[in-house]
Design a protein around this motif. Structure first.
Motif, PDB file in Angstrom:
ATOM      1  N   LEU A   1       0.826  -1.217   0.000  1.00  0.00           N
ATOM      2  CA  LEU A   1       0.000   0.000   0.000  1.00  0.00           C
ATOM      3  C   LEU A   1       0.854   1.259   0.000  1.00  0.00           C
ATOM      4  O   LEU A   1       0.534   2.255  -0.632  1.00  0.00           O
TER       5      LEU A   1
ATOM      6  N   ARG B   1       2.148   1.718  -3.507  1.00  0.00           N
ATOM      7  CA  ARG B   1       1.100   2.127  -4.454  1.00  0.00           C
ATOM      8  C   ARG B   1       0.567   3.522  -4.173  1.00  0.00           C
ATOM      9  O   ARG B   1       0.057   4.186  -5.085  1.00  0.00           O
ATOM     10  N   SER B   2       0.682   3.980  -2.921  1.00  0.00           N
ATOM     11  CA  SER B   2       0.036   5.237  -2.543  1.00  0.00           C
ATOM     12  C   SER B   2       0.629   6.446  -3.240  1.00  0.00           C
ATOM     13  O   SER B   2      -0.049   7.442  -3.453  1.00  0.00           O
TER      14      SER B   2
ATOM     15  N   ARG C   1       2.467   6.064  -6.220  1.00  0.00           N
ATOM     16  CA  ARG C   1       2.908   5.647  -7.541  1.00  0.00           C
ATOM     17  C   ARG C   1       2.558   6.699  -8.593  1.00  0.00           C
ATOM     18  O   ARG C   1       3.355   7.004  -9.471  1.00  0.00           O
ATOM     19  N   ASP C   2       1.358   7.243  -8.510  1.00  0.00           N
ATOM     20  CA  ASP C   2       0.933   8.248  -9.491  1.00  0.00           C
ATOM     21  C   ASP C   2       1.420   9.651  -9.141  1.00  0.00           C
ATOM     22  O   ASP C   2       1.282  10.570  -9.945  1.00  0.00           O
TER      23      ASP C   2
ATOM     24  N   ASN D   1      -9.749  13.714  -8.299  1.00  0.00           N
ATOM     25  CA  ASN D   1      -8.868  12.562  -8.475  1.00  0.00           C
ATOM     26  C   ASN D   1      -9.166  11.959  -9.846  1.00  0.00           C
ATOM     27  O   ASN D   1     -10.203  11.324 -10.050  1.00  0.00           O
TER      28      ASN D   1
ATOM     29  N   ARG E   1      -6.749   5.109  -8.556  1.00  0.00           N
ATOM     30  CA  ARG E   1      -6.402   4.688  -7.207  1.00  0.00           C
ATOM     31  C   ARG E   1      -6.891   5.697  -6.188  1.00  0.00           C
ATOM     32  O   ARG E   1      -7.052   6.884  -6.497  1.00  0.00           O
ATOM     33  N   HIS E   2      -7.099   5.242  -4.975  1.00  0.00           N
ATOM     34  CA  HIS E   2      -7.479   6.122  -3.875  1.00  0.00           C
ATOM     35  C   HIS E   2      -6.334   7.083  -3.534  1.00  0.00           C
ATOM     36  O   HIS E   2      -5.164   6.703  -3.594  1.00  0.00           O
TER      37      HIS E   2
ATOM     38  N   ARG F   1     -11.664   9.161  -3.420  1.00  0.00           N
ATOM     39  CA  ARG F   1     -11.760   7.899  -4.139  1.00  0.00           C
ATOM     40  C   ARG F   1     -11.483   8.135  -5.624  1.00  0.00           C
ATOM     41  O   ARG F   1     -11.478   9.275  -6.080  1.00  0.00           O
ATOM     42  N   PRO F   2     -11.257   7.090  -6.399  1.00  0.00           N
ATOM     43  CA  PRO F   2     -10.975   7.282  -7.833  1.00  0.00           C
ATOM     44  C   PRO F   2     -12.103   8.017  -8.542  1.00  0.00           C
ATOM     45  O   PRO F   2     -13.299   7.765  -8.278  1.00  0.00           O
TER      46      PRO F   2
END
Length: 355
Positions: free
Chosen positions: A15, A18-19, A21-22, A52, A56-57, A96-97
């Motif tokens: 997590l 991934r949190s 990554r963008d 967003n 991803r969140h 949220r996405p």
């Protein structure tokens, strides 16, 4: 238990990776006032919005916008006071996405002027709160505060009388500016009505047909040129208020007008701040925009301001707003009086009561 702990650590690591990554690429932000033109002490909203745009969140997002000292928050929600006494909008949220969030902060400004807004700062945190990535928005936003209305009722009586005289003159004297067309000369028309340019086309003598049903029109001239003194800025603020009230009265009476000032202006790339003849809400708002952005310094001389107006060769009335007695022996003013048949009203800020 050991297996469960290992599983939790691995899941947290995934997590955490991934949190961020963008990064900030999936964030779409905007900010600014709900309207770019307001009155002094009028409450309006500054809006901060974020979306967003990724799959991803976003678990932590902080939005911060510093407020110029002249902007006063009308609510403490989403407002933080710094150690220096300044105010800033500070919002934290998660998304949220493909979702959006919006936050409104009511504010007001007391002084006339042009106020650029600092850029919005966006910060995104990771899952464990160990790292943070930030950037500043490049969007440019601003708000303009128009001058207050002039409170001296005496000058409005003078203005009303002047406008009444202009309306009467339209029906007593033929105005060469308002030519509706041409017709053949019958011998009963005065020589000054003959149009020599039309007659030269071979159709015989032609005379002008005047449009007596047209509404009266005036030119509003605002002068910022004057002796440098401690009183000049105060008088110029009165001039801006006088100009607002004059244009408002013209709007209410349905009298078309153009507006010209030699006051330097913020964010204008030319020394000339002219607005052509017009009437209505958009025209009036454009005048208020220029009055709000105007500086107390002159971009060029007051004599040139009058010369440019006289060069238009229009016989319509002029309303000249000026700080003091700057045009006592002005040749350009004398020419304007001759051109308009004396229809020049001078409003001096030094003669008007407090605003």
């Amino acid at each position: 238990m050991i297996l469960l702990a290992v599983l939790i650590v691995v899941l947290a690591a995934i997590l955490e990776a991934r949190s961020l990554r963008d990064g900030l690429d999936s964030i779409r932000e905007d900010f600014g006032p709900e309207t770019t033109l307001v009155d002094p002490d009028e409450t309006f909203r500054l809006t901060v919005s974020v979306r967003n745009a990724g799959p991803r969140h976003i678990l932590f997002l902080r939005l911060t916008e510093a407020l110029p000292p002249e902007i006063r928050p009308r609510s403490e929600e989403h407002v933080v006071r710094t150690s220096l006494g300044d105010s800033q909008i500070a919002v934290t949220t998660w998304l949220r996405p493909w979702r959006s969030a919006r936050f409104d902060v009511p504010v007001s400004i007391s002084r006339r002027g042009y106020y650029p807004l600092p850029g919005l700062e966006i910060a995104r945190g990771d899952f464990l709160g160990l790292r943070e990535e930030s950037r500043r928005s490049r969007r440019f936003r601003f708000v303009t505060v128009a001058p207050r209305e002039a409170e001296d009722a005496g000058f409005q009586d003078v203005l009303g009388g002047f406008l009444g005289d202009i309306s009467v003159r339209r029906f007593l004297h033929e105005d060469p500016v308002l030519t509706a067309g041409y017709r053949a000369y019958t011998g009963r028309e005065p020589m000054k009505s003959i149009s020599w340019t039309q007659s030269a086309r071979g159709l015989g003598l032609m005379v002008k047909k005047y449009d007596f049903t047209s509404e009266p029109a005036v030119s509003v001239l605002l002068n910022a040129d004057g002796p440098r003194s401690p009183e000049h800025s105060e008088r110029m603020e009165r001039c801006f208020s006088l100009a607002r009230t004059v244009c408002r009265v013209l709007e209410e009476r349905g009298i078309g007008y153009d507006f010209t000032t030699n006051a330097s202006s913020a964010e204008l790339f030319s020394d000339v701040a002219d607005l052509g003849a017009g009437l209505g809400g958009q025209h009036f708002s454009a005048v208020l925009e220029r009055l709000g952005r105007a500086d107390c310094r002159a971009a060029y001389s007051g004599e040139r301001l009058l010369e440019r107006s006289a060069a238009s060769n229009s016989g319509k009335g002029r309303i000249l707003i000026t700080p003091g007695a700057e045009f006592g022996d002005s040749p350009a003013l004398a020419r304007l009086r001759e051109l308009t048949g004396g229809s020049v009203l001078i409003l001096r800020a030094e003669e008007v009561g407090g605003l």
